[in-house]
Design an enzyme around this catalytic site. Structure first.
Site, PDB file in Angstrom:
ATOM      1  N   TYR A  57     -48.171   0.385   2.575  1.00 48.19           N
ATOM      2  CA  TYR A  57     -48.815   1.373   3.952  1.00 48.19           C
ATOM      3  C   TYR A  57     -48.115   3.260   2.874  1.00 48.19           C
ATOM      4  O   TYR A  57     -47.678   2.790   2.828  1.00 48.19           O
ATOM      5  CB  TYR A  57     -47.438   1.684   5.049  1.00 48.19           C
ATOM      6  CG  TYR A  57     -48.398   0.008   5.470  1.00 48.19           C
ATOM      7  CD1 TYR A  57     -49.230  -0.622   6.146  1.00 48.19           C
ATOM      8  CD2 TYR A  57     -47.220  -0.661   6.674  1.00 48.19           C
ATOM      9  CE1 TYR A  57     -49.352  -1.837   7.068  1.00 48.19           C
ATOM     10  CE2 TYR A  57     -47.362  -1.228   7.595  1.00 48.19           C
ATOM     11  CZ  TYR A  57     -48.715  -1.879   7.703  1.00 48.19           C
ATOM     12  OH  TYR A  57     -48.422  -2.931   8.959  1.00 48.19           O
ATOM     13  N   HIS A 130     -49.165 -10.936   4.620  1.00 40.82           N
ATOM     14  CA  HIS A 130     -49.605  -9.633   5.730  1.00 40.82           C
ATOM     15  C   HIS A 130     -50.670 -10.090   6.045  1.00 40.82           C
ATOM     16  O   HIS A 130     -51.094 -10.144   6.932  1.00 40.82           O
ATOM     17  CB  HIS A 130     -49.761  -8.421   4.800  1.00 40.82           C
ATOM     18  CG  HIS A 130     -49.534  -6.907   5.352  1.00 40.82           C
ATOM     19  ND1 HIS A 130     -50.083  -5.686   4.427  1.00 40.82           N
ATOM     20  CD2 HIS A 130     -50.535  -6.768   6.707  1.00 40.82           C
ATOM     21  CE1 HIS A 130     -50.207  -5.043   5.679  1.00 40.82           C
ATOM     22  NE2 HIS A 130     -50.332  -5.864   7.104  1.00 40.82           N
ATOM     23  N   SER A 208     -50.312  -2.797  17.316  1.00 39.34           N
ATOM     24  CA  SER A 208     -51.387  -2.124  17.804  1.00 39.34           C
ATOM     25  C   SER A 208     -51.032  -2.782  19.784  1.00 39.34           C
ATOM     26  O   SER A 208     -52.445  -2.784  20.391  1.00 39.34           O
ATOM     27  CB  SER A 208     -52.794  -3.053  17.197  1.00 39.34           C
ATOM     28  OG  SER A 208     -52.910  -2.297  16.558  1.00 39.34           O
ATOM     29  N   PRO A 209     -49.889  -2.437  19.776  1.00 37.78           N
ATOM     30  CA  PRO A 209     -49.736  -3.030  21.384  1.00 37.78           C
ATOM     31  C   PRO A 209     -50.829  -2.600  22.403  1.00 37.78           C
ATOM     32  O   PRO A 209     -50.868  -2.883  23.587  1.00 37.78           O
ATOM     33  CB  PRO A 209     -48.490  -2.902  21.957  1.00 37.78           C
ATOM     34  CG  PRO A 209     -47.778  -2.080  20.843  1.00 37.78           C
ATOM     35  CD  PRO A 209     -49.105  -2.660  19.213  1.00 37.78           C
ATOM     36  N   LEU A 210     -50.481  -1.107  21.888  1.00 39.22           N
ATOM     37  CA  LEU A 210     -51.680  -0.036  22.968  1.00 39.22           C
ATOM     38  C   LEU A 210     -53.149   0.443  22.408  1.00 39.22           C
ATOM     39  O   LEU A 210     -53.516   1.426  22.921  1.00 39.22           O
ATOM     40  CB  LEU A 210     -50.429   1.476  23.044  1.00 39.22           C
ATOM     41  CG  LEU A 210     -49.482   1.283  23.551  1.00 39.22           C
ATOM     42  CD1 LEU A 210     -47.982   2.899  22.919  1.00 39.22           C
ATOM     43  CD2 LEU A 210     -48.983   1.114  24.356  1.00 39.22           C
ATOM     44  N   GLY A 213     -53.515   3.520  20.386  1.00 44.09           N
ATOM     45  CA  GLY A 213     -53.197   4.783  21.125  1.00 44.09           C
ATOM     46  C   GLY A 213     -54.745   5.129  22.701  1.00 44.09           C
ATOM     47  O   GLY A 213     -54.214   5.520  23.417  1.00 44.09           O
TER      48      GLY A 213
END
Length: 326
Positions: A57, A130, A208-210, A213
């Site tokens: 990252y 990963h 990435s549960p949303l 965004g």
């Protein structure tokens, strides 16, 4: 807030964890170092006790220097290191528009030393592979993880973007504590793995549960991200013209429930998965402290069985254009 156990370990954390990636990587020009450190420290005050980062990252500051997420996280958490579960990942290098995968024993050994140094710690709570490296068998990776646990360099390990066969083979050689796969209302193709994890005593960490965004309702098109070449969302299909039509159909349903529970769209999206599965922990991230606080509070919202059924029924009859879609 209810604590959830990580696999079969003695580690328990709050129901919502913290994805740190966006401060440095994939969400635009990196946040200034001191500001990013402040945000991560404020997250601890809010109640976050699971911090997730990775070796790869990184981003580029306006002056051309490198923002390394592990270094920022390490500096931020050093004064409360033993109060949190610290997670990082190995095996991926970003090479232009593709990922270079290397989970060879030698590379893992090199990576763990680099991560320990950048994170300013002498142990990592959870060390993730990963991505699956097709050149290295899961038994080999599991063998190295067993050695690192015996040496005290890691407490436990996990696998990100794993499939069932690889998971079972790895778990048989060195018990896997967590997996980390994409999961949200718009990305449910790994849902069967949540049940596999339940069977094996593994915790499912939802990244990435949303839906990057989209489920917040804060963005309206790819144009919202076009000004920043380091923002990966600028090309994500959920923000395309046709993608937004489908996204907005779901947001209408989520917004109605948000009114009922006096909550935000994001909170309902997180509460939905938390209410469905007791072996799951989402790790949303944000650059805004108020949104971090709001996301965390989703752990205190309990959707009724009837409301979950309504959402699930609607999802079964909807299709989305979403990044990572199968």
């Amino acid at each position: 807030m209810e604590k959830r156990r990580l696999g079969q370990t003695d580690m328990y954390v709050n129901m919502v964890g913290l994805g740190c990636m966006g401060l440095s990587h994939a969400s635009g020009t990196p946040v200034a170092r001191e500001e990013a450190i402040h945000i991560l420290q404020e997250a601890h005050h809010i109640g976050y006790d699971l911090y997730d980062t990775a070796e790869c990252y990184t981003g580029i500051y306006p002056d051309g220097s490198i923002s390394h997420n592990e270094e920022i996280v390490g500096e931020a958490v050093k004064n409360f290191r033993d109060e949190i579960v610290l997670c990082t990942k190995f095996g991926v290098t970003h090479k232009g528009n593709h990922l270079e995968l290397d989970s060879s024993p030698q590379k893992i050994r090199e990576s763990i030393e680099g991560s320990l140094k950048r994170l300013q710690t002498n142990y990592i709570d959870i060390y993730y592979q990963h991505r699956i490296d097709p050149q290295v068998e899961p038994e080999i990776v599991a063998g190295v993880m067993k050695e690192l646990i015996q040496e005290g360099k890691i407490k436990a390990w996990g696998i990100s973007e794993v499939n069932e066969d690889y998971l079972r083979r790895a778990h048989a050689n060195c018990p896997v504590t967590v997996i980390q796969n994409r999961y949200s209302m718009m990305a449910r193709w790994h849902e069967h793995l949540i049940n596999v994890c339940q069977e094996l005593g593994i915790t499912y960490i939802a990244f990435s549960p949303l839906a990057n965004g989209a489920l917040t309702g804060a963005y309206h098109s790819q144009a919202d991200f076009k000004d920043d070449k380091q923002d990966f969302r600028r090309n994500m299909p959920q923000y395309s013209e046709t993608g937004m039509i489908k996204t907005n159909q779901l947001l209408k349903i989520v917004s109605e429930l948000a009114k009922k529970y006096n909550a935000t769209n994001a909170q309902i999206s997180l509460a939905w998965m938390l209410s469905k599965f007791d072996n799951l922990i989402p790790i949303p991230g944000s650059r805004k402290i108020d949104r971090l606080a709001s996301n965390f509070a989703a752990g205190n919202i309990h959707l009724s069985y009837e409301d979950i059924e309504i959402i699930d029924y609607q999802l079964e009859h909807m299709e989305f254009e979403v990044f990572g879609g199968h």
